[in-house]
Write an enzyme that holds these catalytic residues in place. Structure first.
Site, short mmCIF file in Angstrom:
data_model
loop_
_atom_site.label_atom_id
_atom_site.label_comp_id
_atom_site.label_asym_id
_atom_site.label_seq_id
_atom_site.Cartn_x
_atom_site.Cartn_y
_atom_site.Cartn_z
N ASP A 124 -4.53 4.00 8.08
CA ASP A 124 -4.95 3.74 6.67
C ASP A 124 -5.44 5.08 5.97
O ASP A 124 -5.97 4.87 4.83
CB ASP A 124 -5.85 2.62 6.44
CG ASP A 124 -5.46 1.26 6.80
OD1 ASP A 124 -4.37 1.16 6.54
OD2 ASP A 124 -5.85 0.64 7.55
N ASP A 185 2.45 -2.60 5.63
CA ASP A 185 1.37 -1.89 4.78
C ASP A 185 1.47 -0.29 4.91
O ASP A 185 1.32 0.52 3.99
CB ASP A 185 -0.14 -2.23 5.18
CG ASP A 185 -0.42 -3.57 5.44
OD1 ASP A 185 0.70 -4.28 5.90
OD2 ASP A 185 -1.34 -4.33 4.81
N THR A 245 2.79 -11.36 13.03
CA THR A 245 2.10 -11.21 11.92
C THR A 245 0.66 -11.40 12.24
O THR A 245 0.24 -11.66 13.21
CB THR A 245 2.15 -12.64 10.98
OG1 THR A 245 1.67 -12.48 9.70
CG2 THR A 245 1.62 -13.82 11.47
N ARG A 257 1.62 -9.78 -0.37
CA ARG A 257 1.05 -8.60 -0.47
C ARG A 257 1.77 -7.43 0.40
O ARG A 257 2.07 -6.39 -0.01
CB ARG A 257 -0.46 -8.29 -0.44
CG ARG A 257 -1.04 -7.15 -0.32
CD ARG A 257 -2.28 -6.95 -1.00
NE ARG A 257 -3.28 -7.81 -0.11
CZ ARG A 257 -4.07 -7.31 0.90
NH1 ARG A 257 -3.89 -6.36 1.35
NH2 ARG A 257 -4.85 -8.31 1.64
N TRP A 261 3.89 -4.07 -0.90
CA TRP A 261 3.46 -2.85 -0.51
C TRP A 261 4.82 -2.22 0.22
O TRP A 261 5.00 -1.07 -0.31
CB TRP A 261 2.70 -2.86 1.05
CG TRP A 261 1.53 -3.22 0.94
CD1 TRP A 261 0.64 -4.17 1.89
CD2 TRP A 261 0.27 -2.82 -0.10
NE1 TRP A 261 -0.66 -4.22 1.60
CE2 TRP A 261 -0.73 -3.45 0.58
CE3 TRP A 261 0.25 -2.05 -0.85
CZ2 TRP A 261 -2.16 -3.13 0.11
CZ3 TRP A 261 -0.88 -1.62 -1.52
CH2 TRP A 261 -2.09 -2.25 -1.12
#
Length: 407
Positions: A124, A185, A245, A257, A261
């Site tokens: 991240d 993501d 998942t 979401r 992304w």
């Protein structure tokens, strides 16, 4: 020459019909313009509300907002994975208002992320440093922001697995925890790497970004354009294991979401590389999501939830998707994507803002973090506020936001 009363009335009636039809056609032609102007006024009012909310809450915030509880921010002292969005929102407020106080708050907040530049324990890093340090560099020209973002990119590429050609999502390096796990993501972390190559001339960052995007396209993209949240690989060989998942309903569902992304991330990677397969992927992801939207235009948390279309919403998926669709419309020349983004934004601004609450710290309500784990259900998050502001600025101030986020 004489004209009968019947002929005269017939001619007059025909003329009236012609005039009436023309007037109706003119009114119909003007209607989209009237609706567009109404939406712009709504968007301007919504962005003003967001800036005012930040101005009211920022003086008391000395950490990183993470999620609301009873409408008040809770905090992550090190920023967690969301730490870049609070300074990012302050930068966007500065961009819109040119109020130097927002710039001061943005600088103070972004600097608190400095220790994370060498953090190799998470993928991240892009979420942390792109909206905060990269945007800071683009808006101020201060090279310390640039240099710090490049250092962070160097930390991120250490998580690259060359055998599987992917960036590991979770778990500290050197541990078996999630060492073969990739999540959709991460498409949003790749632009930090393209920025690093652009600034240094060293292709190693871009090479990793392209390889990861190619792997994501190969294994995440289903024939119908949907995606799973997670895909697992054998970390030793790089061989694919299969979809999984964490925040979606199931390995075969489509977490909204995550799909957003992907739309945003693949569109960005196309802009950076001009690789046609990335553009094709962005279009297929978008087409699936737009067909899956309910009539209210607010995404439910998972497009394949068994409770669809009557399950809880995720407004954050909507604003992220709106950003990606506006970008996609620009690179494809297809106005339908732009129009879809405006419909989503219009619906969100009308039904998902905290304008009726006197106690809310956040701007965007009705966002959902993890319905599957029953945590963070229709609350507020800093990334929801950030991407709402970015989407509104893409409509209202396209040149300014292009400078800030590198469009």
């Amino acid at each position: 020459m004489t004209i009968s009363r019947r002929s005269l009335f017939a001619a007059t009636g025909a003329a009236a019909v012609t005039i009436g039809s023309a007037t109706q056609a003119q009114a119909q032609a003007q209607q989209p313009e009237v609706e567009a102007e109404a939406s712009r006024r709504l968007f301007r009012k919504s962005l003003d509300f967001a800036v005012a909310k930040l101005r009211a809450t920022a003086p008391a915030i000395t950490s990183f907002p993470q999620e609301t509880k009873f409408e008040k921010w809770t905090f992550a002292d090190d920023g967690g994975w969301v730490g870049g969005f609070w300074p990012g929102s302050l930068w966007l407020a500065y961009l819109d208002s040119r109020d130097e106080q927002f710039r001061k708050w943005a600088v103070e907040s972004a600097l608190r992320l400095s220790p994370r530049r060498t953090d190799t324990s998470t993928h991240d890093i892009g979420f942390l440093f792109y909206p905060s340090w990269v945007t800071g560099y683009r808006l101020t020209g201060d090279v310390s922001w640039r240099d710090g973002a490049v250092e962070a990119a160097g930390s991120l590429i250490q998580r690259y697995n060359p055998k599987g050609r992917f960036i590991r999502a979770w778990g500290k390096l050197g541990t078996p925890d999630s060492d073969g796990r990739v999540i959709i993501d991460c498409m949003m972390n790749l632009d930090l790497l393209t920025f690093a190559t652009q600034q240094t001339g060293d292709s190693k960052y871009l090479d990793v970004a392209v390889a990861h995007a190619e792997t994501t396209r190969q294994f995440f993209l289903r024939p119908d354009g949907s995606t799973p949240h997670v895909y697992d690989f054998d970390p030793a060989t790089g061989a694919p294991i299969g979809p999984n998942t964490n925040q979606g309903y199931s390995p075969t569902s489509c977490w909204s979401r995550g799909q957003a992304w992907g739309i945003y991330g693949f569109t960005t990677m196309y802009r950076r590389t001009k690789k046609a397969e990335f553009l094709d992927t962005a279009k297929r992801l978008s087409d699936f999501a737009l067909k899956a939207l309910t009539p209210d235009q607010i995404p439910i948390w998972d497009y394949r939830s068994p409770l669809a279309p009557n399950d809880v919403k995720d407004s954050s998926a909507g604003v992220i998707m709106a950003c990606g669709l506006i970008d996609l419309a620009k690179v494809t020349g297809r106005y339908s994507y732009h129009a879809a983004a405006l419909r989503i934004l219009d619906a969100i601004c009308r039904t998902c803002l905290t304008t009726e609450s006197e106690r809310s710290d956040a701007v965007l309500a009705r966002a959902t973090r993890n319905r599957r784990a029953e945590t963070g259900i229709e609350v507020s998050f800093p990334y929801g506020d950030y991407y709402l502001m970015e989407a509104l600025l893409r409509v209202l101030k396209p040149r300014e936001i292009a400078q800030a986020v590198g469009l």
